[in-house]
Motif scaffolding. Sequence first.
Motif: not given
Length: 98
Positions: A1-8
Amino acid sequence: MTDQPVDLDKHRGMAAQKATDLRRALADVEAHVRELREREAELEHRMMTVPAASWPEAAVKARHLLNLYAASLPAEDTRHRALVASLLDDFVRLSGED
């Protein structure tokens, strides 16, 4: 898991991305229109409540009213449109504006 948001947007198809862009653009336009209407209402309230102190100030009020009138004219009413344009030109000429 990453702390960076996913660009949907990268995971959607082109049609969905374009639809999203259009919705965002429309929301921006609607917000600007709302803001403009609020500012115009504030301006008109000030024009109604504060009397003009000079002829140039009265001409500013008249110019605003004439622009509102001209915007409501049908496109085929060229005679009244020309009359409004002529009067606005007179305001510019008599006020010394370029």
